[in-house]
Design an enzyme around this catalytic site. Structure first.
Site, PDB file in Angstrom:
ATOM      1  CE  LYS A 155      -3.762  -2.478   2.203  1.00 32.85           C
ATOM      2  NZ  LYS A 155      -4.467  -2.865   3.434  1.00 32.85           N
TER       3      LYS A 155
ATOM      4  CD  GLN B 289      -3.337  -4.526   6.497  1.00 31.87           C
ATOM      5  OE1 GLN B 289      -3.276  -3.518   5.806  1.00 31.87           O
ATOM      6  NE2 GLN B 289      -3.931  -5.634   6.084  1.00 31.87           N
TER       7      GLN B 289
ATOM      8  CG  ASP C   6      -9.724  -0.390   5.077  1.00 33.90           C
ATOM      9  OD1 ASP C   6      -9.273  -0.689   3.958  1.00 33.90           O
ATOM     10  OD2 ASP C   6      -9.183  -0.729   6.151  1.00 33.90           O
TER      11      ASP C   6
END
Ligand code: NDP
Length: 287
Positions: free
Chosen positions: A53, A97, A120
């Protein structure tokens, strides 16, 4: 029939090229878009994902900051960090995460993030917007990757029978909602661990989205000839002592489907492109 490949790497790269110009424009106006990634503990796969990422951020011109919290940290420390980042005018996106170590409540952590910074797309406000048909906000990354990949085939999706295998909060359920949206217009079935006769459900479907996390659980001959297969699963297996990544759908399905995603190189890279897209969107929604 051999399926045409839905190449997530190539599609993701094309999306990233477009985002680069957006990042430059935002950067010129008010400073580069800024994504903060928080990782708790030492899960090896999570560290790889976070690195990927951050590399994508570098390619596009998004500033990324990473916080590494020890596995032993107090969940309260994480909540305080999120609160601080919510207030920080320099931060456009916050990502924690997954998976978090035992003792952390992932849903509570998601809910602590300002929905405007929830890149997200898992916050109940952002998930709830999908139910109301509002698709202009921060959509969950993997489900929107699924839709973009289906659309990339150029096949008509309207009225098609789509089966989503798996109903998780972050993949299966929102993917099903997006498939049923006005504009996509698929007729959607959701299956889960209590569903019966998955083979028949698969064979009756024009589109299969597999999101379970079990290597090859969807057998090649469960795929109807000409169906489109999006394999979200990422499973690490051992072949002759060497590690290999495989999806939830047997590779032999390539001989029956009309279009199919590979694993790796399918939904994974597209999910990262969608995360980058959300970060740009979050930055452009803020003053
Ligand atoms: P979860 O474990 O949260 O959900 C799995 C789902 O599969 C559950 O809804 C479960 O049903 C369902 N399931 C289990 N067994 C069966 C069965 N026999 N038949 C039908 N459904 C079944 O997983 P996630 O949704 O988080 O992830 C799924 C997969 O996708 C994993 O391999 C993960 O690694 C991968 N993934 C890939 C991403 C990418 O970028 N490519 C991103 C995110 C995930 P029930 O609800 O009844 O328990």
């Amino acid at each position: 029939m051999t399926a045409q490949l839905i190449d997530g790497k190539a599609l993701g790269a094309a999306i990233e090229r477009g985002l680069k110009a957006d990042a430059e424009e935002i950067g010129g106006r008010r400073g580069a878009p800024h994504l903060v990634v928080i990782i708790v503990g030492d899960d090896a796969a999570s560290h790889v994902y976070v690195r990927n990422k951050q590399r994508a951020c570098e390619r596009i011109g998004i500033k990324s900051t990473r916080y590494d919290l020890p596995r032993s940290c107090d969940p309260e420390d994480l909540m305080e960090l999120i609160e601080r980042l919510n207030e920080d005018e320099e931060v456009d996106g916050i990502l924690v995460q997954s998976p978090l170590p035992p003792g952390f409540d992932e849903v509570m952590v998601t809910e602590a993030i300002d929905p405007r910074k929830d890149v997200d797309g898992f916050h109940p406000v952002n998930l709830g917007r999908i139910v109301t048909g509002k698709l202009d906000g921060l959509l969950p990354c993997t489900p929107s990757a699924v839709i973009r990949m289906l659309e990339s085939t150029g096949e008509a999706l309207s009225g098609k029978r789509a089966l989503v295998v798996g109903r998780s909060r972050i993949v299966g359920m929102p993917a099903a909602l997006l498939l049923a949206q006005r504009g996509v217009d698929a007729t959607v079935t959701i299956s889960h661990s209590k569903s019966q006769d998955l083979r028949r459900l698969c064979l009756e479907s024009d589109i299969i989205v597999a999101a379970v996390g079990r290597p090859g659980m969807i057998e090649a001959d469960w795929v109807a000839p000409g169906a489109i297969v999006i394999d979200v699963g990422i499973n690490r297996i051992s072949v002759d002592g060497a590690g290999k990544l495989v999806g939830d759908v047997e590779e032999g399905a390539f001989e029956r489907a009309s279009w199919m995603t590979p694993v790796p190189g399918g939904v994974g890279p597209m999910t990262i492109a969608m995360l980058m897209s959300n970060t740009i969107r979050a930055a452009s929604m803020r003053p």
